[in-house]
Design a protein around this motif. Structure first.
Motif, PDB file in Angstrom:
ATOM      1  N   VAL A 188     -23.387 -46.784  -0.697  1.00 55.15           N
ATOM      2  CA  VAL A 188     -24.472 -47.039   0.256  1.00 55.15           C
ATOM      3  C   VAL A 188     -25.197 -45.736   0.592  1.00 55.15           C
ATOM      4  O   VAL A 188     -26.423 -45.681   0.601  1.00 55.15           O
ATOM      5  N   MET A 189     -24.443 -44.674   0.836  1.00 53.59           N
ATOM      6  CA  MET A 189     -25.068 -43.392   1.203  1.00 53.59           C
ATOM      7  C   MET A 189     -25.896 -42.830   0.045  1.00 53.59           C
ATOM      8  O   MET A 189     -26.933 -42.209   0.272  1.00 53.59           O
ATOM      9  N   ARG A 190     -25.451 -43.054  -1.176  1.00 51.40           N
ATOM     10  CA  ARG A 190     -26.210 -42.601  -2.347  1.00 51.40           C
ATOM     11  C   ARG A 190     -27.568 -43.315  -2.400  1.00 51.40           C
ATOM     12  O   ARG A 190     -28.585 -42.703  -2.680  1.00 51.40           O
ATOM     13  N   VAL A 191     -27.581 -44.610  -2.102  1.00 52.45           N
ATOM     14  CA  VAL A 191     -28.856 -45.348  -2.067  1.00 52.45           C
ATOM     15  C   VAL A 191     -29.736 -44.799  -0.947  1.00 52.45           C
ATOM     16  O   VAL A 191     -30.931 -44.553  -1.142  1.00 52.45           O
ATOM     17  N   VAL A 192     -29.150 -44.604   0.231  1.00 50.65           N
ATOM     18  CA  VAL A 192     -29.915 -44.116   1.386  1.00 50.65           C
ATOM     19  C   VAL A 192     -30.559 -42.765   1.089  1.00 50.65           C
ATOM     20  O   VAL A 192     -31.748 -42.564   1.344  1.00 50.65           O
ATOM     21  N   HIS A 193     -29.795 -41.844   0.522  1.00 51.04           N
ATOM     22  CA  HIS A 193     -30.288 -40.476   0.352  1.00 51.04           C
ATOM     23  C   HIS A 193     -30.994 -40.224  -0.981  1.00 51.04           C
ATOM     24  O   HIS A 193     -31.913 -39.410  -1.037  1.00 51.04           O
ATOM     25  N   ASP A 194     -30.585 -40.891  -2.056  1.00 51.09           N
ATOM     26  CA  ASP A 194     -31.128 -40.597  -3.382  1.00 51.09           C
ATOM     27  C   ASP A 194     -31.893 -41.761  -4.007  1.00 51.09           C
ATOM     28  O   ASP A 194     -32.433 -41.613  -5.094  1.00 51.09           O
ATOM     29  N   GLY A 195     -31.939 -42.907  -3.354  1.00 54.87           N
ATOM     30  CA  GLY A 195     -32.584 -44.077  -3.925  1.00 54.87           C
ATOM     31  C   GLY A 195     -34.094 -44.016  -3.868  1.00 54.87           C
ATOM     32  O   GLY A 195     -34.683 -43.186  -3.172  1.00 54.87           O
ATOM     33  N   THR A 196     -34.723 -44.911  -4.623  1.00 57.34           N
ATOM     34  CA  THR A 196     -36.176 -45.033  -4.598  1.00 57.34           C
ATOM     35  C   THR A 196     -36.551 -46.354  -3.924  1.00 57.34           C
ATOM     36  O   THR A 196     -35.770 -47.302  -3.912  1.00 57.34           O
ATOM     37  N   TRP A 197     -37.762 -46.398  -3.390  1.00 54.04           N
ATOM     38  CA  TRP A 197     -38.206 -47.524  -2.574  1.00 54.04           C
ATOM     39  C   TRP A 197     -38.607 -48.730  -3.411  1.00 54.04           C
ATOM     40  O   TRP A 197     -39.067 -48.598  -4.534  1.00 54.04           O
ATOM     41  N   ASP A 198     -38.433 -49.908  -2.819  1.00 57.49           N
ATOM     42  CA  ASP A 198     -38.805 -51.183  -3.421  1.00 57.49           C
ATOM     43  C   ASP A 198     -39.637 -51.986  -2.424  1.00 57.49           C
ATOM     44  O   ASP A 198     -39.454 -51.864  -1.216  1.00 57.49           O
ATOM     45  N   LEU A 199     -40.504 -52.842  -2.960  1.00 58.82           N
ATOM     46  CA  LEU A 199     -41.262 -53.808  -2.170  1.00 58.82           C
ATOM     47  C   LEU A 199     -40.779 -55.197  -2.573  1.00 58.82           C
ATOM     48  O   LEU A 199     -40.644 -55.489  -3.764  1.00 58.82           O
ATOM     49  N   TYR A 200     -40.518 -56.063  -1.597  1.00 59.59           N
ATOM     50  CA  TYR A 200     -40.068 -57.428  -1.847  1.00 59.59           C
ATOM     51  C   TYR A 200     -41.111 -58.421  -1.366  1.00 59.59           C
ATOM     52  O   TYR A 200     -41.686 -58.248  -0.302  1.00 59.59           O
ATOM     53  N   VAL A 201     -41.322 -59.472  -2.168  1.00 59.88           N
ATOM     54  CA  VAL A 201     -42.195 -60.574  -1.792  1.00 59.88           C
ATOM     55  C   VAL A 201     -41.410 -61.858  -2.063  1.00 59.88           C
ATOM     56  O   VAL A 201     -40.972 -62.091  -3.183  1.00 59.88           O
ATOM     57  N   THR A 202     -41.180 -62.640  -1.009  1.00 60.87           N
ATOM     58  CA  THR A 202     -40.450 -63.893  -1.182  1.00 60.87           C
ATOM     59  C   THR A 202     -41.441 -64.997  -1.516  1.00 60.87           C
ATOM     60  O   THR A 202     -42.636 -64.860  -1.256  1.00 60.87           O
ATOM     61  N   GLY A 203     -40.917 -66.089  -2.087  1.00 59.27           N
ATOM     62  CA  GLY A 203     -41.870 -67.088  -2.505  1.00 59.27           C
ATOM     63  C   GLY A 203     -41.433 -68.524  -2.572  1.00 59.27           C
ATOM     64  O   GLY A 203     -42.195 -69.403  -2.235  1.00 59.27           O
ATOM     65  N   TYR A 204     -40.189 -68.826  -3.005  1.00 58.16           N
ATOM     66  CA  TYR A 204     -39.883 -70.223  -3.250  1.00 58.16           C
ATOM     67  C   TYR A 204     -38.415 -70.529  -2.992  1.00 58.16           C
ATOM     68  O   TYR A 204     -37.538 -69.779  -3.403  1.00 58.16           O
ATOM     69  N   GLY A 205     -38.171 -71.645  -2.330  1.00 60.22           N
ATOM     70  CA  GLY A 205     -36.822 -72.161  -2.111  1.00 60.22           C
ATOM     71  C   GLY A 205     -36.728 -73.572  -2.662  1.00 60.22           C
ATOM     72  O   GLY A 205     -37.376 -74.485  -2.139  1.00 60.22           O
ATOM     73  N   TRP A 206     -35.988 -73.747  -3.732  1.00 56.00           N
ATOM     74  CA  TRP A 206     -35.861 -75.050  -4.384  1.00 56.00           C
ATOM     75  C   TRP A 206     -34.685 -75.791  -3.783  1.00 56.00           C
ATOM     76  O   TRP A 206     -33.538 -75.388  -3.956  1.00 56.00           O
ATOM     77  N   HIS A 207     -34.962 -76.873  -3.081  1.00 57.80           N
ATOM     78  CA  HIS A 207     -33.931 -77.719  -2.471  1.00 57.80           C
ATOM     79  C   HIS A 207     -33.443 -78.674  -3.552  1.00 57.80           C
ATOM     80  O   HIS A 207     -34.072 -79.676  -3.837  1.00 57.80           O
ATOM     81  N   ILE A 208     -32.312 -78.355  -4.159  1.00 54.76           N
ATOM     82  CA  ILE A 208     -31.874 -78.999  -5.398  1.00 54.76           C
ATOM     83  C   ILE A 208     -31.382 -80.422  -5.188  1.00 54.76           C
ATOM     84  O   ILE A 208     -31.853 -81.352  -5.824  1.00 54.76           O
ATOM     85  N   ASP A 209     -30.407 -80.630  -4.349  1.00 51.22           N
ATOM     86  CA  ASP A 209     -29.849 -81.970  -4.164  1.00 51.22           C
ATOM     87  C   ASP A 209     -29.252 -82.096  -2.767  1.00 51.22           C
ATOM     88  O   ASP A 209     -29.113 -81.125  -2.049  1.00 51.22           O
ATOM     89  N   GLY A 210     -28.932 -83.311  -2.399  1.00 49.98           N
ATOM     90  CA  GLY A 210     -28.272 -83.547  -1.125  1.00 49.98           C
ATOM     91  C   GLY A 210     -29.203 -83.688   0.063  1.00 49.98           C
ATOM     92  O   GLY A 210     -28.754 -83.987   1.161  1.00 49.98           O
ATOM     93  N   TYR A 211     -30.487 -83.464  -0.140  1.00 51.41           N
ATOM     94  CA  TYR A 211     -31.435 -83.519   0.971  1.00 51.41           C
ATOM     95  C   TYR A 211     -32.148 -84.867   0.985  1.00 51.41           C
ATOM     96  O   TYR A 211     -32.912 -85.168   0.077  1.00 51.41           O
ATOM     97  N   SER A 212     -31.905 -85.671   2.009  1.00 51.92           N
ATOM     98  CA  SER A 212     -32.592 -86.962   2.119  1.00 51.92           C
ATOM     99  C   SER A 212     -34.038 -86.774   2.577  1.00 51.92           C
ATOM    100  O   SER A 212     -34.881 -87.623   2.358  1.00 51.92           O
ATOM    101  N   ASN A 213     -34.331 -85.628   3.202  1.00 49.45           N
ATOM    102  CA  ASN A 213     -35.670 -85.357   3.733  1.00 49.45           C
ATOM    103  C   ASN A 213     -36.373 -84.239   2.948  1.00 49.45           C
ATOM    104  O   ASN A 213     -37.136 -83.470   3.510  1.00 49.45           O
ATOM    105  N   ARG A 214     -36.125 -84.141   1.649  1.00 48.67           N
ATOM    106  CA  ARG A 214     -36.653 -83.042   0.837  1.00 48.67           C
ATOM    107  C   ARG A 214     -38.167 -82.890   0.977  1.00 48.67           C
ATOM    108  O   ARG A 214     -38.677 -81.775   1.007  1.00 48.67           O
TER     109      ARG A 214
END
Length: 187
Positions: A41-67
């Protein structure tokens, strides 16, 4: 939504002293696995490079009566950092927020480890691993932080990735399985 944001910021502020403690580079624990995890974890904090995240889709696969009533478009975003080892595998720290299945604000953050295949076709790679962290939901204990441990997979082309996880049905917590997808750009 405003109440949820206030709660999320409050929880973040309560975690600040722990983050400050982690920032002093001391990873001397009595258990080797804890020291190793802290060092990653400390290696990521001190030596890591930055990332940008964009969320987009949640597929409700099964079990949902109100999909049809559920929100599949999980729009949101966030940031993180990653560190790549000599074999091309990654340690990742991330935090992002998105619109959940019920159109409520949902934050998530934690640590991920991914192992990648060798690049083919000019930089295309497949990856897999796990992440552990916390999330909070309006419909589960009114935004009480919940621990997570889930698998992740990704397809990466140079600096851009499409990532996914599988959220299994947990009786009493959710009605069915969900596949959740997001994108990452590495700076």
């Amino acid at each position: 939504m405003k109440k949820a944001l206030v709660k999320a910021v409050t929880v973040s502020l309560l975690w600040a002293p722990l983050a400050a403690r982690a920032g002093d580079k001391e990873c001397d624990y009595k258990r080797d696995w804890m020291s190793s995890a802290c060092e990653r974890v400390m290696r990521v904090v001190h030596d890591g490079t930055w990332d940008l995240y964009v969320t987009g889709y949640g597929w409700h696969i099964d079990g949902y009566s109100n999909r049809s009533e559920l929100n599949p478009w999980s729009w949101g975003g966030g940031a993180g950092k990653h560190w790549t080892d000599a074999n091309g595998n990654e340690d990742i720290l991330f935090a992002f927020a998105f619109s959940d299945s019920h159109h409520n604000f949902e934050p998530i953050g934690g640590y991920a480890r991914q192992w990648f295949t060798n690049p083919v076709m000019g930089g295309l790679q497949a990856g897999g691993g796990f992440f552990v962290g916390f999330t909070a939901r309006a419909d589960v204990a009114h935004y009480l932080p919940l621990p997570l441990a889930l698998p992740i997979g990704s397809i990466r082309y140079r600096r851009a990735s499409i990532m996914a996880t599988f959220i299994p049905r947990l009786p009493g917590l959710n009605d069915g399985n969900v596949a959740f997808f997001w994108g990452r750009y590495e700076f």
